[in-house]
Enzyme design. Structure first.
Site, mmCIF file in Angstrom:
data_model
loop_
_atom_site.group_PDB
_atom_site.id
_atom_site.type_symbol
_atom_site.label_atom_id
_atom_site.label_comp_id
_atom_site.label_asym_id
_atom_site.label_seq_id
_atom_site.Cartn_x
_atom_site.Cartn_y
_atom_site.Cartn_z
ATOM 1 N N GLU A 88 47.457 -16.881 -33.000
ATOM 2 C CA GLU A 88 47.011 -15.630 -32.383
ATOM 3 C C GLU A 88 47.197 -15.624 -30.879
ATOM 4 O O GLU A 88 47.470 -16.651 -30.269
ATOM 5 C CB GLU A 88 45.544 -15.402 -32.723
ATOM 6 C CG GLU A 88 44.666 -16.514 -32.173
ATOM 7 C CD GLU A 88 43.197 -16.277 -32.435
ATOM 8 O OE1 GLU A 88 42.848 -15.687 -33.462
ATOM 9 O OE2 GLU A 88 42.406 -16.697 -31.584
ATOM 10 N N CYS A 101 47.910 -14.273 -23.301
ATOM 11 C CA CYS A 101 47.335 -15.583 -23.605
ATOM 12 C C CYS A 101 48.059 -16.123 -24.833
ATOM 13 O O CYS A 101 48.088 -15.468 -25.875
ATOM 14 C CB CYS A 101 45.840 -15.390 -23.875
ATOM 15 S SG CYS A 101 45.011 -16.858 -24.456
ATOM 16 N N CYS A 108 43.300 -26.366 -33.631
ATOM 17 C CA CYS A 108 43.045 -27.311 -32.538
ATOM 18 C C CYS A 108 42.266 -28.502 -33.087
ATOM 19 O O CYS A 108 41.445 -28.356 -33.986
ATOM 20 C CB CYS A 108 42.235 -26.625 -31.436
ATOM 21 S SG CYS A 108 41.992 -27.660 -29.973
ATOM 22 N N CYS A 112 35.585 -28.844 -29.945
ATOM 23 C CA CYS A 112 34.532 -28.313 -29.066
ATOM 24 C C CYS A 112 33.550 -27.481 -29.898
ATOM 25 O O CYS A 112 33.965 -26.669 -30.720
ATOM 26 C CB CYS A 112 35.137 -27.480 -27.942
ATOM 27 S SG CYS A 112 36.266 -28.410 -26.900
ATOM 28 N N CYS A 115 33.814 -23.454 -29.981
ATOM 29 C CA CYS A 115 35.120 -22.808 -30.085
ATOM 30 C C CYS A 115 35.543 -22.591 -31.534
ATOM 31 O O CYS A 115 35.431 -23.489 -32.369
ATOM 32 C CB CYS A 115 36.148 -23.658 -29.351
ATOM 33 S SG CYS A 115 37.788 -22.938 -29.350
ATOM 34 N N CYS A 334 38.587 -17.337 -28.655
ATOM 35 C CA CYS A 334 39.623 -18.214 -29.203
ATOM 36 C C CYS A 334 39.473 -18.465 -30.692
ATOM 37 O O CYS A 334 38.452 -18.934 -31.144
ATOM 38 C CB CYS A 334 39.487 -19.585 -28.549
ATOM 39 S SG CYS A 334 40.212 -19.630 -26.966
HETATM 40 N N1 SAH Z 1 42.322 -26.417 -25.278
HETATM 41 C C1 SAH Z 1 42.425 -25.752 -24.028
HETATM 42 C C2 SAH Z 1 42.875 -24.302 -24.108
HETATM 43 C C3 SAH Z 1 42.292 -23.411 -25.180
HETATM 44 S S1 SAH Z 1 40.652 -22.802 -25.045
HETATM 45 C C4 SAH Z 1 41.135 -25.868 -23.261
HETATM 46 O O1 SAH Z 1 40.199 -26.481 -23.746
HETATM 47 O O2 SAH Z 1 41.079 -25.400 -22.138
HETATM 48 C C5 SAH Z 1 40.692 -21.611 -23.763
HETATM 49 C C6 SAH Z 1 39.356 -21.484 -23.053
HETATM 50 O O3 SAH Z 1 38.395 -20.731 -23.827
HETATM 51 C C7 SAH Z 1 38.706 -22.818 -22.770
HETATM 52 O O4 SAH Z 1 38.167 -22.814 -21.471
HETATM 53 C C8 SAH Z 1 37.616 -22.866 -23.802
HETATM 54 O O5 SAH Z 1 36.650 -23.790 -23.446
HETATM 55 C C9 SAH Z 1 37.163 -21.418 -23.830
HETATM 56 N N2 SAH Z 1 36.391 -21.029 -25.005
HETATM 57 C C10 SAH Z 1 36.569 -21.398 -26.288
HETATM 58 N N3 SAH Z 1 35.638 -20.832 -27.067
HETATM 59 C C11 SAH Z 1 34.866 -20.068 -26.277
HETATM 60 C C12 SAH Z 1 33.739 -19.243 -26.508
HETATM 61 N N4 SAH Z 1 33.225 -19.101 -27.725
HETATM 62 N N5 SAH Z 1 33.206 -18.609 -25.455
HETATM 63 C C13 SAH Z 1 33.728 -18.756 -24.215
HETATM 64 N N6 SAH Z 1 34.785 -19.533 -23.933
HETATM 65 C C14 SAH Z 1 35.341 -20.187 -24.946
#
Ligand code: SAH
Length: 351
Positions: A88, A101, A108, A112, A115, A334
């Site tokens: 996506e 984006c 992934c 985290c 996420c 994401c």
């Molecule tokens: N793996 C990379 C890029 C993908 S995530 C990274 O960790 O940076 C892109 C951004 O969205 C990251 O800063 C991630 O921490 C954030 N993100 C993911 N899920 C989120 C959520 N539910 N709310 C806010 N930010 C989120």
């Protein structure tokens, strides 16, 4: 099967020459690819040549299968890859241009806690051409061409950890910034990482002035370990030290992403600790109200508390802002749209 969009113009020229064709055909195909066209849609390329290429290369590496439009102009896309995987992306429209984006992996592996991208694990890396093709197909959808691009900025912030797919991401950066192709300035590309320290150092050595964004989300290792498994591998200090190396090599200030999560990382003490970490070198803290994900229990900090956090940081001399949330009425965070489509397909299969 291979992907034509993985090739630079030089590489494509070699392929075409090996097929016994005139070199100008490579340029012709290359220009068509950068218009977002599939081989079958290239009317100025002879049928026999297309057939020869189709023996080795897929015709449509990526296809938009769903578009969600937000009331604020944000668009979310689901793409299908040639092997059936779904990825996506999000298009955000600003006064200065359109930012796309892009995803770098299918899913992934980073795990985290907040996420949605990581909920189903990681299936595979995307090739350079698959990352690039996300830009090409959206540019085409918006009526853009290689010369009159409708996408001005690109952020590697979709699904996946770009630095875990280092080689392909580097090739993508080379292709996307190439004058032969869509010629996006490296300064208009951001790469977001959860902090793979050795790869940040390796990225510094490329000397490309792309913006490095670090998903920090915590001011110390103790808190970070509760929300980001990668914190067990690299400390916050190591990450900030690597960011300084990046700044020294590229002259670009580093952005720290900090999603405010209620009761986890949003106290005044956290703001103080964060300020000590990031002060003293050109950087910026992007505070993000957590985008709640259905499958996750974590909640966003209230607006009032987020503003207090910002005030504390600013008073301590840290450059910081609260990122405006966009696309909230669509599956903006994401991995959310992809997960919805995966669930639908599972429901269809089981019904
Ligand atoms: N793996 C990379 C890029 C993908 S995530 C990274 O960790 O940076 C892109 C951004 O969205 C990251 O800063 C991630 O921490 C954030 N993100 C993911 N899920 C989120 C959520 N539910 N709310 C806010 N930010 C989120």
């Amino acid at each position: 099967m291979e992907i034509l969009q993985d090739l630079s113009l030089n590489e494509l020229q070699k392929v075409v020459e090996n097929l016994g064709e005139k070199p100008y055909r490579a340029k012709q195909i290359f220009e068509n690819l950068y218009l977002g066209k599939n081989l079958n849609e290239m009317t100025n390329v002879p049928k026999e040549l297309k057939e020869k290429l189709l023996e080795k290369f897929v015709d449509e590496p990526i296809k938009i299968v769903e578009v969600q439009k937000s009331s604020d102009g944000t668009q979310k896309f689901a793409y299908k890859l040639f092997d059936g995987h779904i990825i996506e992306g999000v298009l955000m429209c600003y006064s200065y241009g359109n930012t796309l984006c892009v995803s770098t992996q299918v899913g992934c592996a980073m795990g985290c806690k907040f996420c949605a991208s990581t909920l189903n694990g990681m299936a595979r890396n995307l090739s350079a051409g698959e990352i690039l093709s996300q830009i090409l197909v959206v540019n085409k959808l918006l009526g853009g061409t290689a010369k009159k691009r409708q996408i001005t900025n690109v952020v590697l912030m979709g699904s996946g950890e770009p630095l875990e797919n280092f080689e392909n991401v580097c090739k993508f950066l080379f292709l996307a910034t190439s004058k032969d192709g869509i010629n996006i300035s490296a300064r208009n590309i951001s790469l977001s990482t959860c902090g793979i320290v050795p790869k940040i150092k390796k990225l510094s050595k490329l000397g490309l002035p792309i913006i490095l964004t670090i998903s920090l989300h915590a001011p110390n290792d103790e808190i970070r370990k509760t929300i980001m498994p990668i914190a067990n591998k690299y400390s916050v200090k190591e990450i900030v030290d690597a960011s300084k190396i990046y700044f020294n090599a590229t002259g670009r200030r580093v952005i720290f992403e900090y999603a405010l999560i209620e009761g986890v990382n949003d106290t005044k003490e956290c703001a103080k600790e964060l300020s000590k970490l990031v002060k003293g070198f050109p950087s910026h803290v992007n505070l993000i109200p957590l985008n709640p994900v259905e499958e996750r229990v974590l909640k966003a900090t209230t607006r009032k508390k987020a503003e207090e956090f910002l005030k504390e940081l600013t008073s301590l001399g840290v450059s910081a802002t609260i990122r405006r949330t966009i696309g909230e009425d669509i599956d903006g965070a994401c991995g959310q749209l992809r997960n919805k489509i995966l669930k639908q397909t599972q429901d269809e299969k089981s019904s």
